[in-house]
Design a protein around this motif. Structure first.
Motif, short mmCIF file in Angstrom:
data_model
loop_
_atom_site.label_atom_id
_atom_site.label_comp_id
_atom_site.label_asym_id
_atom_site.label_seq_id
_atom_site.Cartn_x
_atom_site.Cartn_y
_atom_site.Cartn_z
N SER A 209 0.84 -1.21 0.00
CA SER A 209 0.00 0.00 0.00
C SER A 209 0.86 1.25 0.00
CB SER A 209 -0.92 0.00 1.22
OG SER A 209 -1.84 -1.05 1.18
N VAL A 230 -16.99 6.86 4.08
CA VAL A 230 -15.62 6.50 4.46
C VAL A 230 -15.53 6.30 5.97
CG1 VAL A 230 -13.25 7.40 4.63
CG2 VAL A 230 -14.53 7.63 2.48
N SER A 233 -17.54 3.14 7.09
CA SER A 233 -16.83 1.90 6.77
C SER A 233 -15.63 1.70 7.68
CB SER A 233 -16.38 1.92 5.31
OG SER A 233 -17.48 1.99 4.43
N SER A 234 -14.91 2.78 7.97
CA SER A 234 -13.74 2.68 8.84
C SER A 234 -14.13 2.26 10.25
CB SER A 234 -13.00 4.02 8.88
OG SER A 234 -12.58 4.41 7.59
N ASP A 262 -9.79 8.47 -3.89
CA ASP A 262 -9.98 7.02 -3.93
C ASP A 262 -10.59 6.58 -2.60
OD1 ASP A 262 -9.37 4.15 -3.53
OD2 ASP A 262 -8.25 4.34 -5.41
N GLN A 264 -11.30 3.67 -1.26
CA GLN A 264 -10.67 2.57 -0.55
C GLN A 264 -9.43 3.03 0.20
OE1 GLN A 264 -12.68 -0.07 -0.69
NE2 GLN A 264 -11.40 -0.86 0.96
N ILE A 267 -10.52 5.05 3.21
CA ILE A 267 -11.03 4.17 4.27
C ILE A 267 -9.86 3.54 5.02
CG2 ILE A 267 -12.22 1.97 4.68
CD1 ILE A 267 -14.14 2.75 2.40
N GLU A 268 -8.84 3.12 4.29
CA GLU A 268 -7.66 2.53 4.94
C GLU A 268 -6.95 3.55 5.82
OE1 GLU A 268 -3.48 0.18 3.86
OE2 GLU A 268 -4.73 1.01 2.26
N ARG A 387 -18.18 1.95 -8.01
CA ARG A 387 -17.44 1.51 -6.83
C ARG A 387 -17.76 0.06 -6.48
NH1 ARG A 387 -18.39 5.77 -2.69
NH2 ARG A 387 -17.27 6.97 -4.26
N LYS A 390 -15.91 -2.15 -8.86
CA LYS A 390 -14.49 -2.16 -8.51
C LYS A 390 -14.24 -3.06 -7.31
CE LYS A 390 -10.70 1.05 -7.53
NZ LYS A 390 -10.33 2.48 -7.31
N ALA A 391 -15.14 -2.99 -6.31
CA ALA A 391 -14.98 -3.83 -5.12
C ALA A 391 -15.16 -5.30 -5.46
CB ALA A 391 -15.99 -3.42 -4.05
N THR A 395 -12.29 -8.44 -5.18
CA THR A 395 -12.48 -9.62 -4.33
C THR A 395 -12.82 -10.86 -5.12
OG1 THR A 395 -14.81 -8.99 -4.01
CG2 THR A 395 -13.22 -8.22 -2.37
#
Length: 406
Positions: A209, A230, A233-234, A262, A264, A267-268, A387, A390-391, A395
């Motif tokens: 990352s 965001v 989800s976090s 972005d 994702q 969120i990270e 989105r 993309k997710a 996965t």
């Protein structure tokens, strides 16, 4: 000898004498021009235009060291027209070129005249420009030196961090082989192998990352991102961690904030701040996550009531693999990369990270991002569908198995 022959001979002699005199006169003029040029302190025509177009600091100096012309960046090093070179090493470089007539290059550290700043590493090149003039070009390579050092530290630290779990897995595998007749010991060693494998996976994932964030083309697909999603989800992703630690997660602040980026990665980044806050908070305390909307920015703040960060550590907490509390990080499996990812993710989105902390009172990390207007309903639906695709793609077990998401 007949008169015609005499005339021809006289004509030839006169022609030779004329050519010789013309050659002598031309040589004399050229010699005089060279002498005048060698003694001249006038900057050659066109040199000033070349200097104006240069991105590096450059100047033309005469035999006495007086600066006659400069490029615009030269002012950053205190070099101006009509002044003399203050730096002794630069003056010595110019004298060397004047005495030898050959160009010379040296690497040195210099500071701006009269300004107390950290010395800048520069590559200085001097070349003769006529008899009395010298062209000096100063290229600042401080950032290049810093990046080289960061690269070396990153490789060294990564190698060191990877050795620990890899070595542990190897030793535990040997222990399992030795305890093959003891099922209880095998289960214990297998559990520890699983923990080390999980730690290794987390470490390599965060290294990837961080590498992606630092790559020049690491993030190219920016969309409109709802910060409410965001943050939600976090928080959802760290509820189990908070419950296990006895820490309450609280959501507050404004709603309806949007940024371009972005989802994702954001969120990270927010998740890393929440995870750190939980780790460094005592049982029974709260971790707050809030959003504040200003005119042009969105602030995402994560606050805890934990041990806080000392002033000395605050200057280094965003460094790769740096841990303010080494023992706690080892116990919790911390990689020392979470805050570095937060920093680079925020910068890639055109923002900055701010830190407030007091030992014993807690810490607040704030991501400040450029705000954009809310999208139209139709656009928001398209973004959500994109989105989701993309997710799903990220996965897809088939794509993962084929190495497409490696």
């Amino acid at each position: 000898m007949t008169p015609p022959n005499t005339a021809l001979i006289a004509l030839a002699v006169g022609l030779v004498i004329g050519i010789g005199l013309s050659a002598i006169i031309a040589w004399a003029y050229r010699a005089r021009a060279r002498v005048v040029e060698a003694a001249s302190s006038v900057v050659p025509q066109g040199t000033a235009d070349v200097l104006d177009s240069m991105d590096d600091a450059a100047c033309v100096v005469d035999a006495s060291g007086l600066v006659l012309a400069i490029s615009n960046p030269a002012a950053r090093f205190g070099i101006g027209v009509g002044s003399t070179l203050d730096n002794q090493e630069l003056r010595q470089l110019v004298r060397t070129v004047r005495s030898t007539g050959a160009s010379a290059t040296e690497t040195m550290r210099i500071t701006r005249s009269g300004v107390s700043l950290s010395p800048r590493l520069v590559s200085a090149r001097a070349s003769a420009l006529g008899g009395q003039l010298t062209l000096l070009i100063i290229r600042d390579v401080t950032e290049q030196e810093r990046l080289d050092q960061v690269r070396r530290d990153f490789v060294a630290n990564t190698s060191h961090e990877l050795k620990t779990p890899v070595g542990a897995v190897s030793l535990l595998a040997e222990a399992i082989e030795s305890a093959a007749d003891d099922p209880a010991q095998v289960r214990i060693f297998a559990s520890r192998i699983s923990a080390e494998a999980a730690r290794l996976g987390q470490l390599t994932g965060r290294i990837m990352s961080l590498s992606r964030l630092q790559a020049s083309d690491g993030i190219t697909d920016f969309d409109t991102v709802a910060m409410d999603e965001v943050v939600a989800s976090s928080i959802e992703g760290h509820t189990v961690q908070a419950d296990s630690a006895g820490v309450e997660l609280v959501r507050g602040g404004d709603r309806g904030a949007y940024v371009r980026g972005d989802a994702q990665i954001l969120i990270e980044a927010v998740g890393n701040l929440i995870a750190n806050a939980i780790v460094y908070s005592p049982k029974g305390s709260r971790v707050g996550v809030g959003i504040k909307i200003d005119a042009d920015t969105v602030e995402i703040a994560v606050s805890d009531q934990g041990i806080g960060i000392t002033e000395a550590d605050r200057d280094r907490i965003f460094e790769r693999f740096y841990r303010a509390d080494e023992a706690r990080s080892r116990r919790t499996g911390g990689t020392g990369l979470g805050l570095s990812i937060v920093k680079h993710a925020t910068q890639r989105h055109g923002g900055e990270v701010r830190v407030w902390s007091r030992p014993g009172r807690g810490s607040t990390f704030t991501m400040v991002l450029p705000r954009i207007d809310a999208p139209a309903p139709e656009t928001a639906k398209k973004i959500k569908k994109k989105r989701a695709r993309k997710a799903a793609k990220a996965t897809d077990p088939t794509r993962v198995r084929n190495g497409e998401n490696a």
